[in-house]
Design a protein around this motif. Structure first.
Motif, mmCIF file in Angstrom:
data_model
loop_
_atom_site.group_PDB
_atom_site.id
_atom_site.type_symbol
_atom_site.label_atom_id
_atom_site.label_comp_id
_atom_site.label_asym_id
_atom_site.label_seq_id
_atom_site.Cartn_x
_atom_site.Cartn_y
_atom_site.Cartn_z
ATOM 1 N N PHE A 240 6.674 11.484 -1.331
ATOM 2 C CA PHE A 240 5.648 10.523 -1.741
ATOM 3 C C PHE A 240 5.692 9.273 -0.864
ATOM 4 N N LEU A 241 6.903 8.838 -0.510
ATOM 5 C CA LEU A 241 7.032 7.710 0.418
ATOM 6 C C LEU A 241 6.436 8.067 1.777
ATOM 7 N N LEU B 41 0.835 -1.204 0.000
ATOM 8 C CA LEU B 41 0.000 0.000 0.000
ATOM 9 C C LEU B 41 0.867 1.251 0.000
ATOM 10 N N LEU B 42 1.915 1.269 0.828
ATOM 11 C CA LEU B 42 2.829 2.409 0.859
ATOM 12 C C LEU B 42 3.399 2.666 -0.538
ATOM 13 N N THR C 66 1.781 6.139 -7.198
ATOM 14 C CA THR C 66 0.652 6.805 -7.856
ATOM 15 C C THR C 66 0.738 8.318 -7.686
ATOM 16 N N ALA C 67 1.078 8.759 -6.481
ATOM 17 C CA ALA C 67 1.208 10.201 -6.233
ATOM 18 C C ALA C 67 2.355 10.792 -7.045
ATOM 19 N N ALA D 22 2.191 13.663 -9.916
ATOM 20 C CA ALA D 22 3.043 14.862 -9.904
ATOM 21 C C ALA D 22 3.759 15.033 -11.237
ATOM 22 N N LEU D 23 4.222 13.932 -11.816
ATOM 23 C CA LEU D 23 4.862 14.002 -13.139
ATOM 24 C C LEU D 23 3.866 14.472 -14.199
ATOM 25 N N ALA D 24 2.653 13.951 -14.123
ATOM 26 C CA ALA D 24 1.618 14.361 -15.081
ATOM 27 C C ALA D 24 1.307 15.852 -14.934
ATOM 28 N N LEU D 25 1.217 16.321 -13.706
ATOM 29 C CA LEU D 25 0.965 17.747 -13.479
ATOM 30 C C LEU D 25 2.124 18.601 -13.980
#
Length: 158
Positions: free
Chosen positions: A143-144, A109-110, A116-117, A121-124
């Protein structure tokens, strides 16, 4: 999701350390060993308070070492295959320390939340007009840290 006061406290307890790690990673692109060790030590202390038997502490430490070893191996394999580092050693150490808090069962999950986050951020960044190339470096520590707190909030603890 478990939002009782005890689990909320457990979720927030490592926050000063993860905030310091995140800010340092954003500013200097490094997750310092002393902060990672502090995160590990506090996680082991919390695990010992939850279950004071020596075997529980040994199991928690073994899980942290296993997570570190797994991520270190992936880092080394990627480096050998691609000829460059993809994951910083501080990130690998953070994952080991975080595993003391969430156990191996919380690790997927971590990593899912952190990855995903980071992709978002890369997409943004790309949508904002930044060139996202192979040379684009994104500090992964924040992100971690978000992934660790989300896993704790969702009830993952050894």
């Amino acid at each position: 999701m478990n939002l009782d006061p005890g689990s909320l406290t457990l979720t927030l307890l490592p926050l000063p350390i993860t905030l310091a790690l995140s800010v340092t990673d954003l500013r200097r692109r490094i997750l310092p060993d002393p902060l990672n060790l502090l995160l590990l030590g506090l996680g082991l202390a919390v695990a010992t308070m939850r279950e004071p038997e020596p075997s529980a502490l040994a199991a928690c430490l073994a899980q942290a070492a296993a997570a570190f070893g797994c991520l270190w191996g992936l880092r080394a394999l990627y480096g050998r295959l691609r000829g460059r580092t993809g994951l910083g050693l501080g990130d690998v150490k953070f994952v080991g320390a975080a595993t003391a808090w969430i156990g191996l069962e919380g690790l997927p999950l971590l990593i899912l939340i952190a990855s995903t986050a980071a992709l978002a951020a890369l997409a943004l960044a790309a949508l904002a007009g930044r060139r996202v190339t192979r040379e684009f470096r994104l500090p992964f520590g924040p992100f971690l840290a978000a992934g660790l707190h989300a896993a704790l909030l969702l009830g993952h603890a050894p």
